[in-house]
Write a protein that holds these residues in place. Structure first.
Motif, PDB file in Angstrom:
ATOM      1  N   LYS A   1       0.834  -1.196   0.000  1.00 29.65           N
ATOM      2  CA  LYS A   1       0.000   0.000   0.000  1.00 29.65           C
ATOM      3  C   LYS A   1       0.876   1.256   0.000  1.00 29.65           C
ATOM      4  O   LYS A   1       0.638   2.195  -0.761  1.00 29.65           O
ATOM      5  CB  LYS A   1      -0.935  -0.023   1.211  1.00 29.65           C
ATOM      6  N   ASN A   2       1.909   1.256   0.832  1.00 28.33           N
ATOM      7  CA  ASN A   2       2.808   2.410   0.913  1.00 28.33           C
ATOM      8  C   ASN A   2       3.601   2.599  -0.377  1.00 28.33           C
ATOM      9  O   ASN A   2       3.845   3.737  -0.795  1.00 28.33           O
ATOM     10  CB  ASN A   2       3.759   2.267   2.104  1.00 28.33           C
TER      11      ASN A   2
ATOM     12  N   THR B   1       1.409   4.335  -2.806  1.00 26.79           N
ATOM     13  CA  THR B   1       1.275   5.740  -2.416  1.00 26.79           C
ATOM     14  C   THR B   1       2.511   6.527  -2.841  1.00 26.79           C
ATOM     15  O   THR B   1       2.391   7.656  -3.332  1.00 26.79           O
ATOM     16  CB  THR B   1       1.044   5.854  -0.894  1.00 26.79           C
TER      17      THR B   1
ATOM     18  N   ARG C   1      -3.283   7.075  -5.139  1.00 26.93           N
ATOM     19  CA  ARG C   1      -4.076   7.156  -3.903  1.00 26.93           C
ATOM     20  C   ARG C   1      -4.555   5.753  -3.554  1.00 26.93           C
ATOM     21  O   ARG C   1      -4.993   5.005  -4.435  1.00 26.93           O
ATOM     22  CB  ARG C   1      -5.262   8.093  -4.121  1.00 26.93           C
ATOM     23  N   THR C   2      -4.486   5.374  -2.283  1.00 28.27           N
ATOM     24  CA  THR C   2      -4.863   4.020  -1.875  1.00 28.27           C
ATOM     25  C   THR C   2      -5.797   4.035  -0.675  1.00 28.27           C
ATOM     26  O   THR C   2      -5.806   4.983   0.111  1.00 28.27           O
ATOM     27  CB  THR C   2      -3.628   3.174  -1.509  1.00 28.27           C
TER      28      THR C   2
ATOM     29  N   ASP D   1      -4.384   4.455   8.393  1.00 22.78           N
ATOM     30  CA  ASP D   1      -4.550   4.544   6.947  1.00 22.78           C
ATOM     31  C   ASP D   1      -5.183   3.300   6.338  1.00 22.78           C
ATOM     32  O   ASP D   1      -5.209   3.136   5.134  1.00 22.78           O
ATOM     33  CB  ASP D   1      -3.213   4.831   6.278  1.00 22.78           C
TER      34      ASP D   1
END
Length: 181
Positions: A55-56, A59, A64-65, A85
């Motif tokens: 996910k990071n 990003t 955008r996640t 997050d």
């Protein structure tokens, strides 16, 4: 027998809601997607860490996640809850049919993702619910179960560690319809 009845009721309700779902379909890859949703189930700290690293990394690439992780045990560990997050859905928010309650996961389902990535390695009813009812334009998953909601199924060895499964998905989503060379 009760489990079989519950599953049939669950699938009937899901099919009714899927039938009414309005979603525009479009093929996306990691070059065209601007908003990616990630959904999975895990109780493992390592798998959770691999998912959050993925996910990071998205990003950091300017994508955008949003994430929604189902935690299958009773008490959600603080290490999961400390992450603001990602939405963590616990068993206490599921009804007797394993359907997430109104608040749990509803925000995630209502998001208009370009790409939804389901990282489940087993068919888990609440995760199936979230993936099936998502309005994502393109849905990617690992499991080829009956009536799955995916537009693309990544064929990989499900016994691999999550980091390698994520790498397989990433490799495919980087080459799929890639017009940037």
């Amino acid at each position: 027998m009760l489990d079989n009845l519950k599953r049939k009721l669950y699938l009937r309700r899901l099919n009714q809601l899927e039938h009414d779902l309005q979603r525009s379909r479009k093929v996306h890859n990691l070059h065209t997607a601007k908003y990616v949703g990630i959904v999975a189930q895990t109780a493992s700290e390592q798998v959770f860490s691999d998912i959050m690293a993925f996910k990071n990394s998205l990003t950091e690439q300017g994508i955008r996640t949003a994430g929604c992780i189902l935690y299958p045990n009773k008490q959600i560990p603080n290490s999961f809850l400390m992450r603001k997050d990602v939405e963590i859905v616990g068993n206490d928010t599921l009804n007797w049919l394993s359907i997430p309650s109104k608040g749990a996961g509803q925000t995630f389902v209502n998001e208009s993702f370009d790409l939804l990535i389901d990282l489940s390695v087993d068919e888990v009813l609440p995760v199936r619910w979230l993936s099936s009812l998502s309005r994502a334009q393109c849905k990617v998953g690992l499991l080829p179960y009956a009536n799955n909601p995916f537009d693309l199924i990544v064929n990989s060895n499900l016994n691999k560690p999550m980091a390698l499964l994520i790498k397989d998905i990433t490799d495919i989503l980087l080459t799929l319809n890639n017009t940037t060379k």
